[in-house]
Design a protein around this motif. Sequence first.
Motif, PDB file in Angstrom:
ATOM      1  N   SER A  61      19.811  16.277  -2.909  1.00  0.00           N
ATOM      2  CA  SER A  61      20.224  15.527  -4.095  1.00  0.00           C
ATOM      3  C   SER A  61      21.731  15.670  -4.264  1.00  0.00           C
ATOM      4  CB  SER A  61      19.515  16.046  -5.358  1.00  0.00           C
ATOM      5  OG  SER A  61      20.037  15.419  -6.519  1.00  0.00           O
ATOM      6  N   ILE A 125      14.481  17.493  -6.180  1.00  0.00           N
ATOM      7  CA  ILE A 125      13.752  16.232  -6.286  1.00  0.00           C
ATOM      8  C   ILE A 125      14.665  15.060  -5.912  1.00  0.00           C
ATOM      9  CG2 ILE A 125      12.497  14.699  -7.837  1.00  0.00           C
ATOM     10  CD1 ILE A 125      11.760  17.164  -9.489  1.00  0.00           C
ATOM     11  N   HIS A 126      14.132  14.184  -5.057  1.00  0.00           N
ATOM     12  CA  HIS A 126      14.895  13.014  -4.636  1.00  0.00           C
ATOM     13  C   HIS A 126      13.934  11.961  -4.095  1.00  0.00           C
ATOM     14  CE1 HIS A 126      14.259  15.258  -0.924  1.00  0.00           C
ATOM     15  NE2 HIS A 126      14.445  14.142  -0.263  1.00  0.00           N
ATOM     16  N   ARG A 127      14.462  10.768  -3.880  1.00  0.00           N
ATOM     17  CA  ARG A 127      13.753   9.705  -3.180  1.00  0.00           C
ATOM     18  C   ARG A 127      14.478   9.457  -1.859  1.00  0.00           C
ATOM     19  NH1 ARG A 127      10.821   6.722  -7.417  1.00  0.00           N
ATOM     20  NH2 ARG A 127      11.772   7.141  -9.450  1.00  0.00           N
ATOM     21  N   LYS A 130      15.041   3.431  -1.958  1.00  0.00           N
ATOM     22  CA  LYS A 130      14.694   2.688  -3.170  1.00  0.00           C
ATOM     23  C   LYS A 130      13.613   1.647  -2.892  1.00  0.00           C
ATOM     24  CE  LYS A 130      18.507  -0.593  -2.524  1.00  0.00           C
ATOM     25  NZ  LYS A 130      19.780  -1.116  -3.106  1.00  0.00           N
ATOM     26  N   ASP A 158       6.184   8.964 -11.572  1.00  0.00           N
ATOM     27  CA  ASP A 158       7.347   8.537 -12.351  1.00  0.00           C
ATOM     28  C   ASP A 158       7.482   9.279 -13.674  1.00  0.00           C
ATOM     29  OD1 ASP A 158       8.203   6.762 -10.426  1.00  0.00           O
ATOM     30  OD2 ASP A 158       7.087   5.064 -11.269  1.00  0.00           O
ATOM     31  N   ASP A 160       7.308  12.508 -13.663  1.00  0.00           N
ATOM     32  CA  ASP A 160       7.752  13.824 -13.183  1.00  0.00           C
ATOM     33  C   ASP A 160       6.657  14.885 -13.223  1.00  0.00           C
ATOM     34  OD1 ASP A 160      10.298  12.953 -12.506  1.00  0.00           O
ATOM     35  OD2 ASP A 160      11.126  13.392 -14.476  1.00  0.00           O
ATOM     36  N   ASN A 179      10.050   5.527  -1.582  1.00  0.00           N
ATOM     37  CA  ASN A 179      10.507   5.602  -2.973  1.00  0.00           C
ATOM     38  C   ASN A 179       9.736   6.619  -3.802  1.00  0.00           C
ATOM     39  OD1 ASN A 179       8.083   4.141  -3.077  1.00  0.00           O
ATOM     40  ND2 ASN A 179       8.784   2.853  -4.767  1.00  0.00           N
ATOM     41  N   LYS A 181       9.124  10.177  -5.266  1.00  0.00           N
ATOM     42  CA  LYS A 181       9.939  11.369  -5.519  1.00  0.00           C
ATOM     43  C   LYS A 181       9.269  12.609  -4.937  1.00  0.00           C
ATOM     44  CE  LYS A 181      10.271  10.697 -10.015  1.00  0.00           C
ATOM     45  NZ  LYS A 181      10.679  10.876 -11.431  1.00  0.00           N
ATOM     46  N   HIS A 182      10.085  13.458  -4.318  1.00  0.00           N
ATOM     47  CA  HIS A 182       9.534  14.659  -3.684  1.00  0.00           C
ATOM     48  C   HIS A 182      10.622  15.712  -3.527  1.00  0.00           C
ATOM     49  CE1 HIS A 182      11.256  12.269  -0.432  1.00  0.00           C
ATOM     50  NE2 HIS A 182      11.371  13.397   0.275  1.00  0.00           N
TER      51      HIS A 182
END
Length: 206
Positions: A61, A125-127, A130, A158, A160, A179, A181-182
């Motif tokens: 991130s 946490i990031h994607r 997109k 979404d 969290d 896309n 989040k992990h």
Amino acid sequence: MDPITALMELLKADASLLEAAKEITEADKIRCYDGKIPQNLLDAAIDEIDSRNWRYGWKSSQMLGFGHWNVVLSDSKIEREEVYHEVPQCIRDLWDYIQPRFMPTTPVLVRAYSNAHTYGVEGYIHRDSKFSTDETCIIYVEKDWKPEWAGETVFFNDDDDVVKAVLPRYGRMTIFPGNVKHAGRGVSRICPTIRKVLVLKGKPRE
């Protein structure tokens, strides 16, 4: 169009099947496979990773100031550009095996690298993308991983909330939409080794 959405479009003609498809959750989009990679392909990829010079400071991130260990296997600086011909032959061989069998909607290899975490090194946490149509494949390459060593890959919706956690296991593949989040969680203080993964990312042919 991602595979789940495509399936729902096909099911619209059948009301009962469509209702069942609507029950698909974020966790259902995250697929895990054990023992599916031929040993010779896995060995060659691990040998390639281990022969490289690891660099510290790669950030999962960019909003946070901490990084982890990383080996880049593709050199393209252009986002989502095809890198198939940039990666070592053993990585192409691995991709050629995995992609048609487990990632049929994303034939274009756009990134290849390896990450590593030691105790005190964390992922955030990031994607990865997109685009829901892109896919990521994480391959765990450390043998004899113990649950008490932690190091799970944790997936979020979404809101969290954690919807799935995948423990490292030698040769395990985890494939998911880009896309989602992990985060790769840090290892515990009793972990005597490095948490290493090989990451392959694909996109649809345009």
